[in-house]
Enzyme design. Structure first.
Site, short mmCIF file in Angstrom:
data_model
loop_
_atom_site.label_atom_id
_atom_site.label_comp_id
_atom_site.label_asym_id
_atom_site.label_seq_id
_atom_site.Cartn_x
_atom_site.Cartn_y
_atom_site.Cartn_z
N GLY A 1 16.61 62.58 -50.68
CA GLY A 1 15.60 61.57 -51.00
C GLY A 1 16.14 60.15 -51.03
O GLY A 1 16.96 59.75 -50.19
N ASP B 1 25.12 66.13 -64.19
CA ASP B 1 23.78 66.19 -64.78
C ASP B 1 23.65 64.89 -65.59
O ASP B 1 24.38 64.69 -66.57
CB ASP B 1 23.65 67.42 -65.69
CG ASP B 1 22.28 67.47 -66.35
OD1 ASP B 1 21.62 66.42 -66.49
OD2 ASP B 1 21.87 68.58 -66.76
N ASN C 1 19.60 56.37 -59.85
CA ASN C 1 18.45 56.78 -59.04
C ASN C 1 17.88 58.14 -59.46
O ASN C 1 16.68 58.36 -59.32
CB ASN C 1 18.89 56.82 -57.57
CG ASN C 1 17.94 57.63 -56.72
OD1 ASN C 1 16.87 57.17 -56.34
ND2 ASN C 1 18.33 58.88 -56.42
N TYR D 1 6.04 60.32 -67.29
CA TYR D 1 6.58 59.52 -66.18
C TYR D 1 6.32 58.04 -66.42
O TYR D 1 7.22 57.21 -66.27
CB TYR D 1 5.97 60.00 -64.85
CG TYR D 1 6.74 59.53 -63.63
CD1 TYR D 1 8.03 59.97 -63.39
CD2 TYR D 1 6.17 58.63 -62.73
CE1 TYR D 1 8.75 59.54 -62.27
CE2 TYR D 1 6.89 58.20 -61.61
CZ TYR D 1 8.16 58.66 -61.39
OH TYR D 1 8.87 58.23 -60.29
N LYS E 1 9.47 55.46 -67.00
CA LYS E 1 9.76 54.43 -66.00
C LYS E 1 9.56 53.03 -66.58
O LYS E 1 10.24 52.08 -66.17
CB LYS E 1 8.93 54.66 -64.75
CG LYS E 1 9.35 55.90 -63.96
CD LYS E 1 10.82 55.83 -63.54
CE LYS E 1 11.25 56.97 -62.64
NZ LYS E 1 12.65 56.86 -62.20
N ILE F 1 6.83 57.38 -51.93
CA ILE F 1 7.78 57.34 -50.82
C ILE F 1 7.98 58.77 -50.30
O ILE F 1 7.98 59.73 -51.09
CB ILE F 1 9.15 56.77 -51.27
CG1 ILE F 1 8.99 55.46 -52.07
CG2 ILE F 1 10.06 56.56 -50.05
CD1 ILE F 1 8.47 54.28 -51.31
N THR G 1 9.63 61.56 -49.82
CA THR G 1 10.80 62.35 -50.22
C THR G 1 10.32 63.68 -50.78
O THR G 1 9.11 63.86 -51.00
CB THR G 1 11.63 61.65 -51.33
OG1 THR G 1 10.93 61.79 -52.57
CG2 THR G 1 11.90 60.18 -51.03
N PRO G 2 11.25 64.60 -51.07
CA PRO G 2 10.83 65.90 -51.63
C PRO G 2 10.11 65.80 -52.98
O PRO G 2 9.47 66.76 -53.41
CB PRO G 2 12.15 66.66 -51.76
CG PRO G 2 13.03 66.06 -50.71
CD PRO G 2 12.67 64.60 -50.70
#
Ligand code: NAD
Length: 259
Positions: free
Chosen positions: A18, A66, A93, A159, A163, A194, A196-197
């Site tokens: 990603g 981790d 990230n 989330y 964030k 975006i 990504t997975p």
């Protein structure tokens, strides 16, 4: 070696795939050494081999990490510092979107897990990397927040909260470094959707095309982003081109937050 980040030594978390992988590629292409840290060590090792194949031995190395585990952070940073001959950039990230569910539905365990991966990571990374970064100035800390840290939705409480925390923690770190008279900057990047997975759960619900069309309709530029769109912003923040920029946020969101 020429390049926009030639001589930089960057530690990138969540680098196995990603956005982290795209950022690592972009930094390596522009002359940096990269430490690829991920809980998915096999994936990070595979990427390190590919980067070394393309850009020369010892450009990249993989580290098992981790990001919620303080001892693992200490070990990985120490090893990367020794291998690269310093650390001058930290890209926080690694992150997860976590389970969906509104404030009445989301389980506390789920909320805490998202906060731990998305926020403890930035706290621990900056806390322990600064020891090395102060020896390798100028330096840059880049934290991948999200447009969801600035704009809420009804069903992503963890989330959104995590964030938003990354957004202000980035400014706190910036002011700490400035107060200490360190030439180490800290900024956040706020992507929208975006490719990504991380979008896979949505793709599984609606099918790939419909899921991406649904997301694209919300973006004024009419598409979801590419990992390279975010890597370009990270490259700029790691480079000395952004030398007067700290405590700031870059929104890479196709205009979504302008509405
Ligand atoms: P991804 O799921 O494709 O990759 C995340 C990577 O982080 C994986 O390699 C995973 O193994 C790693 N990771 C997960 N938990 C970890 C842990 N505890 N310790 C170490 N590594 C861990 O996600 P992505 O889309 O590349 O997202 C990267 C960052 O960008 C995240 O912080 C995410 O919140 C943020 N972001 C993504 C989007 C998007 O639409 N893709 C939008 C806004 C923000």
């Amino acid at each position: 070696m020429a390049g926009r980040v030639a001589g930089k030594k960057a530690f990138v978390t969540g680098a196995a795939q990603g956005l982290g992988a795209a950022i690592a590629w972009a930094l390596a292409e522009e002359g940096a050494k990269v430490a690829l840290a991920d809980v998915n060590f096999v994936g990070a090792e595979k990427l390190a081999a590919e980067i070394n194949q393309a850009h020369g031995a010892n450009t990249a190395a993989a580290y098992e990490l981790d990001v919620t585990d303080e001892e693992q952070w200490k070990r990985a940073l120490e090893a990367a510092n020794a291998a690269m001959g310093g650390i001058s950039a930290l890209v926080n990230n690694a992150g997860i979107s976590g389970g969906r569910g509104n404030i009445e539905e989301l389980e506390l365990d789920n909320f805490r897990r998202v906060m731990s991966v998305n926020v403890d990571s930035v706290f621990l990374g900056a806390k322990h990397a600064l020891k090395y970064m102060r020896e390798n100035q100028p330096g840059s800390i880049v934290n991948i927040s999200s447009i969801a840290g600035l704009i809420a939705s009804h069903n992503t409480p963890a989330y959104n909260a995590s964030k938003a925390a990354v957004w202000l923690l980035s400014k706190n770190i910036a002011l700490h470094c400035a107060k200490q008279k360190l030439d180490i900057r800290s900024n956040s990047i706020h992507p929208t959707f975006i490719d990504t997975p991380i979008l896979d759960p949505l793709r599984q619900v609606f099918g790939k095309d419909e899921a991406e069309a649904k997301l694209s309709r919300q973006v004024p530029l009419g598409r979801i982003g590419k990992p390279e769109d975010i890597a370009a912003a990270a490259l700029y923040l790691v480079s000395d081109e952004s030398g007067f920029m700290t405590g700031a946020e870059i929104k890479v969101d196709g205009g979504i937050s302008a509405m």
